[in-house]
Write an enzyme that holds these catalytic residues in place. Structure first.
Site, PDB file in Angstrom:
ATOM      1  N   GLN A 176     -11.934  -6.627  16.829  1.00  0.00           N
ATOM      2  CA  GLN A 176     -10.930  -6.154  15.867  1.00  0.00           C
ATOM      3  C   GLN A 176     -11.310  -4.801  15.272  1.00  0.00           C
ATOM      4  OE1 GLN A 176     -10.706  -7.931  11.996  1.00  0.00           O
ATOM      5  NE2 GLN A 176      -8.640  -7.207  11.604  1.00  0.00           N
ATOM      6  N   ILE A 183     -19.412  -6.791  26.320  1.00  0.00           N
ATOM      7  CA  ILE A 183     -20.055  -7.871  27.066  1.00  0.00           C
ATOM      8  C   ILE A 183     -19.129  -8.283  28.206  1.00  0.00           C
ATOM      9  CG2 ILE A 183     -21.521  -8.818  25.235  1.00  0.00           C
ATOM     10  CD1 ILE A 183     -19.276 -10.895  24.728  1.00  0.00           C
ATOM     11  N   ASN A 234     -25.151  -6.119  25.286  1.00  0.00           N
ATOM     12  CA  ASN A 234     -25.094  -7.503  24.825  1.00  0.00           C
ATOM     13  C   ASN A 234     -26.265  -7.735  23.863  1.00  0.00           C
ATOM     14  OD1 ASN A 234     -25.264 -10.264  24.549  1.00  0.00           O
ATOM     15  ND2 ASN A 234     -24.782 -10.696  26.696  1.00  0.00           N
ATOM     16  N   ILE A 293     -10.161  -7.650   6.685  1.00  0.00           N
ATOM     17  CA  ILE A 293      -9.652  -6.386   7.232  1.00  0.00           C
ATOM     18  C   ILE A 293      -8.291  -6.636   7.886  1.00  0.00           C
ATOM     19  CG2 ILE A 293     -10.083  -4.442   8.805  1.00  0.00           C
ATOM     20  CD1 ILE A 293     -12.203  -4.625   6.661  1.00  0.00           C
ATOM     21  N   TYR A 335     -21.578 -18.497   8.703  1.00  0.00           N
ATOM     22  CA  TYR A 335     -21.207 -17.074   8.663  1.00  0.00           C
ATOM     23  C   TYR A 335     -21.916 -16.384   7.490  1.00  0.00           C
ATOM     24  CZ  TYR A 335     -18.085 -12.987   8.414  1.00  0.00           C
ATOM     25  OH  TYR A 335     -17.564 -11.721   8.376  1.00  0.00           O
TER      26      TYR A 335
HETATM   27  N1  SER Z   1     -12.749 -11.543   7.678  1.00  0.00           N
HETATM   28  C1  SER Z   1     -13.904 -12.375   7.612  1.00  0.00           C
HETATM   29  C2  SER Z   1     -13.553 -13.804   7.797  1.00  0.00           C
HETATM   30  O1  SER Z   1     -12.520 -14.188   7.314  1.00  0.00           O
HETATM   31  C3  SER Z   1     -14.614 -12.223   6.290  1.00  0.00           C
HETATM   32  O2  SER Z   1     -15.410 -11.105   6.275  1.00  0.00           O
HETATM   33  O3  SER Z   1     -14.283 -14.527   8.364  1.00  0.00           O
END
Ligand code: SER
Length: 319
Positions: A12, A35, A54, A173, A143
């Site tokens: 993205q 990759i 990679n 974003i 995450y």
């Molecule tokens: N856009 C990301 C997510 O929603 C957050 O940084 O995982």
């Protein structure tokens, strides 16, 4: 920055960052790292060099860096928040083992490195309103855990080895070129596609859930400006809070409705996405970025909505 490797150039952010960097530094100086299975196509492929890079294969990084005499790496390889919950070990392998490889190659070949962090690096215990630059970071998602570790490891390589690591904590974003995949903030992209297609939007996030967001042109500008910033002014490095707007689903819906009056939205809350969103800031304080490298966004919700609807209408060929 003379020769730049973008790792994750077909994702993205990477797909647009690579093109923006080529505009600014010259096509031949920006290498689209990819990759197998996610090769660059179209303009991204035609406009400049591309190379396998990679993060889980250190040798591939080394070969690309040597071949093109790379001095700056934008490392955008990561799994987003929702998909990382279903594949935690893969998220760690790409986010942290991969980062280790990137930083080791950067140390050896003296490259600067940008590896983004995120609003996901915060957690329930973090102050949610005007979240400070330096505050509690105890995320409970994989995450978030990889993003906090990214920040710490990047600072470690700067302090211990002098590797020029810098980063921002990206909010959600919003973009119209390459769709995001598997994030909590993806709804704020998907809603525009539904509006342009004149489809009812099914929102996975509850009304009243505030999250920081940013339009892609500002996100690209942030990454490039930070890497260009005078290091003498940087008190922080990994990673700066940056934001452009904060809204809840009903607010973006109302904004779109000004242009698409018959647009409909219903809520079907996804419990995982909701619990992740609830643990993230409502709005971040980005004054350190403004002070240390003159960060300033240009798009707000209204101007972003006009541009998103216009660009997507053309892209999806709907009048
Ligand atoms: N856009 C990301 C997510 O929603 C957050 O940084 O995982």
């Amino acid at each position: 920055m003379k020769n730049i490797l973008v790792i994750g150039s077909t994702g993205q952010i990477g797909s647009e960052l690579t093109m923006e960097l080529r505009k600014r530094y010259g096509n031949g100086h920006v290498i689209a790292g990819y990759i197998m299975g996610a090769e660059p196509k179209g303009e991204l492929k035609e406009s400049g060099p591309s190379e396998i890079a990679n993060v889980t294969d250190r040798q591939s990084l080394e070969l690309a860096v040597k071949k093109y005499n790379v001095d700056t790496i934008y490392n955008l390889a990561a799994l987003l928040s929702v998909v990382a919950e279903s594949r935690p070990s893969m998220a760690w392998k790409i986010g942290i083992d991969g980062l280790w490889n990137v930083l080791e190659v950067a140390r050896e070949y003296k490259c600067a490195v940008f590896t983004p962090s995120s609003i996901g690096s915060f957690g329930m215990d973090t102050p949610h309103v005007m979240t400070p630059q330096d505050t509690i970071q105890r995320p409970r998602t994989m995450y978030g855990i990889t993003k906090v570790t990214t920040e710490l490891l990047s600072d470690y390589y700067f302090l211990k080895y002098g590797v020029d690591t810098r980063a921002v904590r990206f909010p959600g974003i919003i973009s119209n070129v390459t769709p995001p995949g598997g994030g909590t903030t993806d709804y704020a992209v998907d809603i525009y596609y539904s509006a342009v297609r004149r489809q009812k939007f099914v929102c996975p996030i509850k009304p009243g859930t505030l999250m920081d967001m940013m339009y892609m042109p500002d996100a690209l500008n942030a990454a490039i400006s930070l890497m260009e910033a005078d290091p003498a002014r940087l008190i922080h490095r990994n990673a700066f809070n940056i934001t452009a707007m904060s809204f809840a689903p009903e607010t973006i819906y109302d904004e779109i409705k000004k242009h698409v009056p018959d647009f409909e939205m219903v809520y079907e809350v996804d419990p995982l996405k909701q619990s992740i969103a609830d643990s993230w800031p409502d709005c971040m304080d980005d004054s350190c970025a403004r002070r240390e490298w003159d960060w300033k966004p240009t798009y707000d919700l209204a101007s972003m909505t006009v541009d998103m609807l216009d660009k997507l209408s053309k892209k999806l060929k709907v009048e």
